[in-house]
Design a protein around this motif. Structure first.
Motif, PDB file in Angstrom:
ATOM      1  N   ARG A  19       0.838  -1.213   0.000  1.00  0.00           N
ATOM      2  CA  ARG A  19       0.000   0.000   0.000  1.00  0.00           C
ATOM      3  C   ARG A  19       0.868   1.255   0.000  1.00  0.00           C
ATOM      4  NH1 ARG A  19      -2.142   3.767   3.656  1.00  0.00           N
ATOM      5  NH2 ARG A  19      -4.202   4.502   3.049  1.00  0.00           N
ATOM      6  N   HIS A  47       1.041   3.957  -3.130  1.00  0.00           N
ATOM      7  CA  HIS A  47       0.763   5.392  -2.982  1.00  0.00           C
ATOM      8  C   HIS A  47       1.955   6.226  -3.457  1.00  0.00           C
ATOM      9  CE1 HIS A  47      -3.114   5.741  -0.633  1.00  0.00           C
ATOM     10  NE2 HIS A  47      -2.958   4.443  -0.773  1.00  0.00           N
ATOM     11  N   TYR A  71      -7.007  -2.500   1.843  1.00  0.00           N
ATOM     12  CA  TYR A  71      -7.076  -1.098   2.256  1.00  0.00           C
ATOM     13  C   TYR A  71      -7.968  -0.315   1.295  1.00  0.00           C
ATOM     14  CZ  TYR A  71      -3.138  -2.681   5.073  1.00  0.00           C
ATOM     15  OH  TYR A  71      -2.349  -3.377   5.922  1.00  0.00           O
ATOM     16  N   ASP A  72      -7.539   0.884   0.963  1.00  0.00           N
ATOM     17  CA  ASP A  72      -8.273   1.735   0.020  1.00  0.00           C
ATOM     18  C   ASP A  72      -7.615   1.715  -1.351  1.00  0.00           C
ATOM     19  OD1 ASP A  72      -5.904   3.027   0.610  1.00  0.00           O
ATOM     20  OD2 ASP A  72      -6.808   5.004   0.767  1.00  0.00           O
ATOM     21  N   ASN A  73      -6.872   0.664  -1.640  1.00  0.00           N
ATOM     22  CA  ASN A  73      -6.048   0.652  -2.853  1.00  0.00           C
ATOM     23  C   ASN A  73      -6.842   0.864  -4.139  1.00  0.00           C
ATOM     24  OD1 ASN A  73      -3.846   0.243  -1.213  1.00  0.00           O
ATOM     25  ND2 ASN A  73      -3.568  -1.904  -1.761  1.00  0.00           N
ATOM     26  N   GLU A 110      -9.760   2.351  -4.563  1.00  0.00           N
ATOM     27  CA  GLU A 110     -10.243   3.729  -4.609  1.00  0.00           C
ATOM     28  C   GLU A 110      -9.093   4.688  -4.919  1.00  0.00           C
ATOM     29  OE1 GLU A 110     -10.982   1.546  -2.082  1.00  0.00           O
ATOM     30  OE2 GLU A 110     -13.052   1.198  -2.731  1.00  0.00           O
ATOM     31  N   PHE A 111      -7.950   4.427  -4.318  1.00  0.00           N
ATOM     32  CA  PHE A 111      -6.774   5.256  -4.570  1.00  0.00           C
ATOM     33  C   PHE A 111      -6.397   5.209  -6.042  1.00  0.00           C
ATOM     34  CE2 PHE A 111      -2.165   5.554  -5.103  1.00  0.00           C
ATOM     35  CZ  PHE A 111      -1.956   6.852  -4.665  1.00  0.00           C
ATOM     36  N   ARG A 120     -14.419  -2.953 -10.020  1.00  0.00           N
ATOM     37  CA  ARG A 120     -14.486  -1.502  -9.830  1.00  0.00           C
ATOM     38  C   ARG A 120     -13.532  -0.738 -10.743  1.00  0.00           C
ATOM     39  NH1 ARG A 120     -13.797  -1.049  -3.474  1.00  0.00           N
ATOM     40  NH2 ARG A 120     -14.985  -2.896  -2.928  1.00  0.00           N
TER      41      ARG A 120
END
Length: 164
Positions: A52, A56, A76-78, A80-81, A137
């Motif tokens: 992650r 980022h 995690y928010d991967n 969406e990121f 997604r």
């Protein structure tokens, strides 16, 4: 695993004038250890934290195409990121085709090394069942089932270049 992320990504990046980063290689270079060794030493949660952080970091670079490992979008928010940083692509490949591709490289992949063809198909089907909600997604879901030779890779790359 086996969908063609690195193969297609490297060629697509070159054609589009972008830098290419294979996230697993980026992690290995940074930590001077293989992904499998990091997994063994730090466990999955420790590896996913590293993944992650470096996703980022790489996502903040300009003019880059990133090929992530198959699990990266699922933690995690991967996802969406990644969707917030650029256009995400899911190279969708049927289970049977993935099994055929991975069967050839089974010995070099620790998770697959000792699996029979049936076990390999089951492993892939289970992984896709768990991961599909995340993969779905992606901004672009692309059929990459037919990738048997360089001509197929070029055709897929041509089509993705037009979309992106």
């Amino acid at each position: 695993m086996g969908a063609g992320k690195t193969t297609v990504g490297r060629l697509l990046a070159r054609r589009m004038g972008l830098s290419f980063i294979d996230l697993d290689c980026y992690i290995e270079n940074r930590y001077q250890q293989s992904v499998s060794r990091l997994f063994a030493e730090r466990g999955e949660s420790g590896f996913r934290e590293i993944e992650r952080t470096l996703l980022h970091e790489a996502g903040s670079f300009e003019d880059v195409l990133i090929a992530t490992g198959g699990g990266a979008p699922c933690f995690y928010d991967n996802m969406e990121f990644m969707n917030g940083c650029g256009t995400t692509v899911y190279l969708k490949v049927p289970v049977g085709e993935l099994a055929a591709r991975l069967e050839k490289a089974r010995q070099s992949r620790p998770l697959l090394k000792d699996k029979s063809r049936d076990e390999l198909c089951g492993f892939i089907a289970n992984a896709l069942k768990e991961r599909e909600p995340f993969y779905g997604r992606a901004a672009c879901v692309f059929d990459a089932g037919k990738m048997n030779d360089e001509a197929d890779v070029r055709k897929i790359t041509d089509e993705l270049e037009k979309i992106l």
